[in-house]
Design a protein around this motif. Sequence first.
Motif, PDB file in Angstrom:
ATOM      1  N   LEU A 137       0.833  -1.190   0.000  1.00 24.58           N
ATOM      2  CA  LEU A 137       0.000   0.000   0.000  1.00 24.58           C
ATOM      3  C   LEU A 137       0.878   1.253   0.000  1.00 24.58           C
ATOM      4  N   GLN A 139       0.747   5.403   0.504  1.00 21.18           N
ATOM      5  CA  GLN A 139       0.021   6.579   0.971  1.00 21.18           C
ATOM      6  C   GLN A 139       0.826   7.796   0.535  1.00 21.18           C
ATOM      7  N   SER A 166      -7.588   1.453  -5.363  1.00 16.38           N
ATOM      8  CA  SER A 166      -7.925   1.240  -3.944  1.00 16.38           C
ATOM      9  C   SER A 166      -8.397  -0.188  -3.683  1.00 16.38           C
ATOM     10  N   GLN A 169      -5.891  -4.700   0.688  1.00 17.36           N
ATOM     11  CA  GLN A 169      -4.499  -5.116   0.780  1.00 17.36           C
ATOM     12  C   GLN A 169      -4.341  -6.636   0.691  1.00 17.36           C
ATOM     13  N   GLU A 317       1.149  15.537   5.266  1.00 16.45           N
ATOM     14  CA  GLU A 317       0.566  14.281   4.797  1.00 16.45           C
ATOM     15  C   GLU A 317      -0.872  14.106   5.271  1.00 16.45           C
ATOM     16  N   THR A 318      -1.382  15.059   6.051  1.00  8.81           N
ATOM     17  CA  THR A 318      -2.770  15.011   6.502  1.00  8.81           C
ATOM     18  C   THR A 318      -3.613  16.103   5.847  1.00  8.81           C
ATOM     19  N   LYS A 379      -8.410  11.601  -0.686  1.00 10.79           N
ATOM     20  CA  LYS A 379      -8.860  10.667   0.351  1.00 10.79           C
ATOM     21  C   LYS A 379      -8.389   9.249   0.058  1.00 10.79           C
ATOM     22  N   LEU A 381      -5.738   8.463  -1.772  1.00  9.52           N
ATOM     23  CA  LEU A 381      -4.284   8.444  -1.611  1.00  9.52           C
ATOM     24  C   LEU A 381      -3.894   8.381  -0.137  1.00  9.52           C
ATOM     25  N   LYS A 382      -4.650   9.025   0.707  1.00  7.31           N
ATOM     26  CA  LYS A 382      -4.375   8.976   2.147  1.00  7.31           C
ATOM     27  C   LYS A 382      -4.667   7.595   2.713  1.00  7.31           C
ATOM     28  N   GLN A 383      -5.723   6.971   2.237  1.00  2.00           N
ATOM     29  CA  GLN A 383      -6.130   5.650   2.720  1.00  2.00           C
ATOM     30  C   GLN A 383      -5.111   4.581   2.356  1.00  2.00           C
ATOM     31  N   GLY A 384      -4.459   4.736   1.198  1.00  2.00           N
ATOM     32  CA  GLY A 384      -3.480   3.751   0.733  1.00  2.00           C
ATOM     33  C   GLY A 384      -3.970   3.050  -0.514  1.00  2.00           C
TER      34      GLY A 384
END
Length: 461
Positions: A137, A139, A166, A169, A317-318, A379, A381-384
């Motif tokens: 994954l 991020q 998305s 995993q 990163e947030t 969102k 990209l942040k989740q992985g």
Amino acid sequence: MKIIILITFLLYLTNLTISQKAGKLSPEVHPPITWQQCDANGQCNTVQGEIVIDANWRWVHSDQGTNCYTGNTWNPTICPDDISCAQNCSLEGANYESVYGVTTNQDSVRLDFITQSQGKNIGSRLFLMANETNYQLFQLLNQEFSFDVDVSKLDCGLNGALYLVSMDQDGGMTRFPSNSAGAKYGTGYCDAQCPRDLKFISGQANSEGWVPSPNNPNTGAGKHGSCCAEMDLWEANNMANALTPHPCDTSSQSMCEEDDCGGSASSNRYASICDPDGCDFNPYRMGNKTFFGPGLDVDTKSVFTVVTQFVTDDGTETGTLSAIKRLYVQNGQVISQSVSTIPGVTGNEITTDFCTTQKDVFGDPDSFSKHGGLAGMGKALKQGMVLVLSLWDDYFSDMLWLDSSFPVTASIDKPGVSRGPCSTTSGVPTTVESTDADAYVIYSNIKVGPINSTFKNKSTK
């Protein structure tokens, strides 16, 4: 009564655990590949990874070795319905080089277009794995992703694509206990087109209502599709390329049904929870016809580095994704993305303003904003997201949307129609598979890290 209910429940669980099984005839051995994780100072550590081929390419058979799927049709006896089909069929281990034309060498992977073994294999779709049973994954908010690519052998009609989706995993094993093959066997694929040509989705088969393709001897479309957010870092041949985010209302993988899937297999392309068009930056489409190609600023006759940067509004990163930037590195020079010359559309970055204006000027439906736009992509990209590496030809539109004029019925003078220099008669799969059978793409030197950490800025062009 309680005993009967318990036995029934246990039988139900037993049936679930034997569905979408892993085959036992050929071992599944993933080719190894390395990539690098960099820090803010540009110091990079090597990470040991491996790749796996998508389940859709695998031999699917019964316990007796009978094909569950042959050509572009399901065996009606083994697969009378989706649940029984998943229970009766196994995904077999892959012979990567001899059957699928996939080879790795340290940090590189080569995907051959046509491979002849027991039959004819066309292209491939691979996923990067963290270990034998889990996808890697990434991020990428406030990060950059870079890789080297050789597209010199990819002519009109071919697409060497490297992108993020998305996917679960573990390939969906946890969410769908009926999937006991998992990421090790390349299960769980999804993208923003909500593809309906997948043989298995969410732990069950896609055999019910399956319609064989009228022009592709290997594929068809079932009642169900598999949707999720998609970040196309790279779709390209040696004539054109595109960088395209595709957000969805819900980032993670979800199953859709029939026309609600949208995309090319449905009556309404825009019916799904995802944006099938995305907001693309194709240098040729944005007006610069001398930037990318053989002998041009980015010379596709030799290897170059592709850098994609995901900028956030607060530099953390947030934060919220505010821009997607593209750089190329070739022969020691850093080459900025070409600037749009389309009247009314400015810049060389993907931003909210760029996307809104581009849709308006090109006259395209703005499904990008409808499904969350750049913030929605952020969102995911942040989740992985999982890395996909592929090579394919296009039985639906001959890849004209990437490298030619599209739609072919529109005037080439209309903004957004000209996407590349290829002829509108190019890219026909039956022709390409004959004339370009020896085509291949090589991806290598994958690096991930903070912005400006994965390449050496020797000089800027």
